[in-house]
Design an enzyme around this catalytic site. Sequence first.
Site, PDB file in Angstrom:
ATOM      1  N   GLU A  13       0.715  -1.163  -0.079  1.00 23.18           N
ATOM      2  CA  GLU A  13       0.096   0.071   0.089  1.00 23.18           C
ATOM      3  C   GLU A  13       0.656   1.210  -0.007  1.00 23.18           C
ATOM      4  O   GLU A  13       0.381   2.242  -0.270  1.00 23.18           O
ATOM      5  CB  GLU A  13      -0.829  -0.048   1.256  1.00 23.18           C
ATOM      6  CG  GLU A  13      -2.038  -1.178   1.164  1.00 23.18           C
ATOM      7  CD  GLU A  13      -2.782  -1.418   2.379  1.00 23.18           C
ATOM      8  OE1 GLU A  13      -3.954  -1.994   2.227  1.00 23.18           O
ATOM      9  OE2 GLU A  13      -2.290  -1.065   3.562  1.00 23.18           O
ATOM     10  N   ASP A 200     -12.547  -6.400  -2.628  1.00 23.34           N
ATOM     11  CA  ASP A 200     -13.351  -7.709  -2.216  1.00 23.34           C
ATOM     12  C   ASP A 200     -14.599  -7.231  -2.049  1.00 23.34           C
ATOM     13  O   ASP A 200     -14.844  -6.198  -1.630  1.00 23.34           O
ATOM     14  CB  ASP A 200     -12.710  -8.780  -1.412  1.00 23.34           C
ATOM     15  CG  ASP A 200     -12.688  -8.088  -0.214  1.00 23.34           C
ATOM     16  OD1 ASP A 200     -13.404  -8.257   0.661  1.00 23.34           O
ATOM     17  OD2 ASP A 200     -11.545  -7.774   0.357  1.00 23.34           O
TER      18      ASP A 200
END
Length: 234
Positions: A13, A200
Amino acid sequence: MVKIGIIGAMELEVEQLKKEMNLNAIIRKAGMDFHEGTLDDVPVVIVRCGIGKVNAALCVQILADEFRISHVINTGVAGSLNARLDIGDILVSKDAIHHDMDVRVFGYQLGEVPQIGFREFQADEHLVALAIGACKKVNPDIHVMSGRVVSGDQFISNKEVKERLISQFQGDCAEMEGASVAHGAYLNSIPFVIIRAISDKADDSAEMDYPTFEAAAAKHSAALVKEMVKGILP
């Protein structure tokens, strides 16, 4: 003086942002490496805090105490709780709630931290607007919206749990650090925003979807952050 703390839970990230920054120093505190320098001439401190709410809160406090940051940006990935957020979309926090805080027996709301006086930690409106504008500029094909981040120390991959987070908190995405970043920023009077790329659907397919889409989601978040920091300069 502007100095922006940029936090990601995982190396994926923040690694692209670290590659693009001009590095002045790396300071290690509490097992975290704080990369201090500039990103497009804007002073920044970029750090991987590790997964979970305790790591996130510790990281914010170190950024406040040791680096005197003026703003906090938390970038990363999350599971969608909103049918309007598909995999690959980006959610910018309007607020954040601890979904695993429960002291209702003493009269508090579900999710409310005792003695704070409210349940929702409000993101800085200027940072929210900057993040949405930056996303539209650098990720024009990606849907971006503002909404509620709900955080707890669990990976949400169960449809029943997902439905509970929607009904009890009206959450738009679920993850494991944002509310603690928000909580720490609030206690230190530092404006914050949480940026989450959807990796997701936070249901029974989450374990399959997450590894596939994590890298692309993190890349889009990094591009957004790099663009938005330029708008924070006074």
